[in-house]
Enzyme design. Structure first.
Site, PDB file in Angstrom:
ATOM      1  N   GLU A  92     -39.129  -5.254 -55.679  1.00 18.57           N
ATOM      2  CA  GLU A  92     -38.653  -6.635 -55.606  1.00 18.57           C
ATOM      3  C   GLU A  92     -37.174  -6.716 -55.242  1.00 18.57           C
ATOM      4  O   GLU A  92     -36.755  -7.593 -54.486  1.00 18.57           O
ATOM      5  CB  GLU A  92     -38.906  -7.353 -56.938  1.00 18.57           C
ATOM      6  CG  GLU A  92     -40.374  -7.640 -57.226  1.00 18.57           C
ATOM      7  CD  GLU A  92     -41.107  -6.474 -57.854  1.00 18.57           C
ATOM      8  OE1 GLU A  92     -42.314  -6.608 -58.137  1.00 18.57           O
ATOM      9  OE2 GLU A  92     -40.473  -5.410 -58.051  1.00 18.57           O
ATOM     10  N   HIS A 101     -47.460 -11.538 -67.635  1.00 18.99           N
ATOM     11  CA  HIS A 101     -47.981 -12.184 -66.428  1.00 18.99           C
ATOM     12  C   HIS A 101     -48.356 -13.646 -66.669  1.00 18.99           C
ATOM     13  O   HIS A 101     -49.149 -14.203 -65.910  1.00 18.99           O
ATOM     14  CB  HIS A 101     -49.231 -11.459 -65.919  1.00 18.99           C
ATOM     15  CG  HIS A 101     -48.999 -10.050 -65.479  1.00 18.99           C
ATOM     16  ND1 HIS A 101     -48.840  -9.019 -66.369  1.00 18.99           N
ATOM     17  CD2 HIS A 101     -48.892  -9.501 -64.236  1.00 18.99           C
ATOM     18  CE1 HIS A 101     -48.669  -7.890 -65.698  1.00 18.99           C
ATOM     19  NE2 HIS A 101     -48.691  -8.166 -64.413  1.00 18.99           N
TER      20      HIS A 101
END
Length: 339
Positions: free
Chosen positions: A65, A134
């Site tokens: 990322e 998540h």
């Protein structure tokens, strides 16, 4: 007279259509991120784009990322308009230096000479047993940090219109889409995840809230899933003779304070509902706005519903216990109106 049939799209198809239209209009727009290409994004936000535009403009990246968000920042600084997907908002920790020390600060630290017209698109929300890493929304985490616009649409119409606005904006925009509102077949199906979406390109302004239901007895402010839960609760409240006004914030930065203030001055009661954590969050900010601007219009204390300050549980019963829902909103609103 024959009625015109509405064109209905799911949230993910509305989002992908917005990106496609802007990629067709502007060759500087491109997409990058994990599984955004061949797979079409794990939540369908880039569905069909790889097949149309190819690997040079829809770029599947390694699982890094920091690297691909940093690359997008560099591309934006050179005049391109990248849309970069952070697969889950929960993953921000590994790349926050790029997001906040670079993306959010370079335009300011350059005295406005370096623009970063980029969109950081990310999936938020729980409700489907994906556990603590998540399932967050983290609206307030990003809204708290100056230098970025932060938006979170709740309907397919707004997903398309606000994505087009975000791509065209010369400022960095954090664009949050809620997984449950994408309308994906493998997740819980909600009527709210399908809606009328015009075929042509259009914009919805960033920083403007939407009164999705007018009322006179109580103002309920929400964002994304909590808007739809508030609307469900409002139907039940109406059966009790209570007319609830429901506001969809749509944008956290800029925040449409005036719509909130005017509604509270009309209804004299305020309930704020958030899928983020309770402490130091959006509910507290909205409550503070009410206290600062219309304290003497309030006929009862501001009430808040949000996630208790605990990680989102994996267990479905526990997860449902901590998340907001229509029942919680209904009960809190009844109590507030009767105070």
């Amino acid at each position: 007279m024959q009625q015109t049939k509405q064109r209905l799209l799911t949230g993910n198809k509305a989002l992908a259509e917005a990106i496609r239209l802007e990629m067709e209009r502007d060759p500087n727009v491109f997409v990058m991120g994990e599984d955004v290409g061949v797979y079409g994004g794990i939540f369908g936000a880039t569905e069909g784009l790889f097949q149309k535009f190819g690997p040079e403009r829809v770029i599947d990246t390694p699982i890094s990322e920091t690297a691909f968000i940093g690359a997008a920042i560099g591309a934006a600084a050179e005049g391109m308009r990248p849309i970069v997907e952070l697969m889950f908002v929960d993953f921000f920790g590994v790349c926050m230096d790029q997001i906040y020390n670079h993306m959010a600060k370079i335009p300011y630290m350059s005295g406005g000479r370096v623009k970063l017209p980029m969109v950081l698109m990310t999936a938020v929300g729980g409700g489907y047993s994906d556990a603590a890493q998540h399932s967050q929304t983290l609206y307030a985490t990003f809204a708290h940090l100056p230098g970025m616009k932060v938006v979170a649409p709740s309907t397919p119409y707004d997903l398309k219109g606000m994505m087009i606005s975000a791509i065209r904006d010369d400022n960095p925009v954090v664009f949050m889409f809620h997984k449950t509102l994408q309308g994906l077949g493998w997740m819980d199906q909600l009527d709210a995840s399908i809606g009328h979406v015009p075929e042509e390109a259009y914009t919805v302004p960033l920083g403007k809230a939407n009164i999705v239901r007018e009322g006179t007895d109580i103002t309920i402010v929400g964002i994304q899933m909590t808007v739809h839960q508030a609307l469900e609760a409002a139907k039940r409240l109406e059966q009790q003779g209570i007319q609830a006004e429901v506001i969809d914030l749509r944008s956290l930065v800029p925040l449409d304070k005036e719509t909130i203030i005017q509604s509270v001055k009309k209804t004299h009661r305020l309930l704020v509902v958030d899928e983020d954590y309770l402490s130091y969050g959006m509910t507290a900010e909205i409550a503070a706005i009410a206290a600062e601007h219309c304290l003497y219009d309030l006929e009862a204390p501001v009430k808040r519903i949000a996630v208790p300050d605990v990680p989102i549980p994996y267990s479905r019963p526990l997860e449902q216990f901590v998340l907001p829902n229509a029942d919680k909103i209904f009960r809190e609103a009844i109590q507030l109106v009767n105070e």
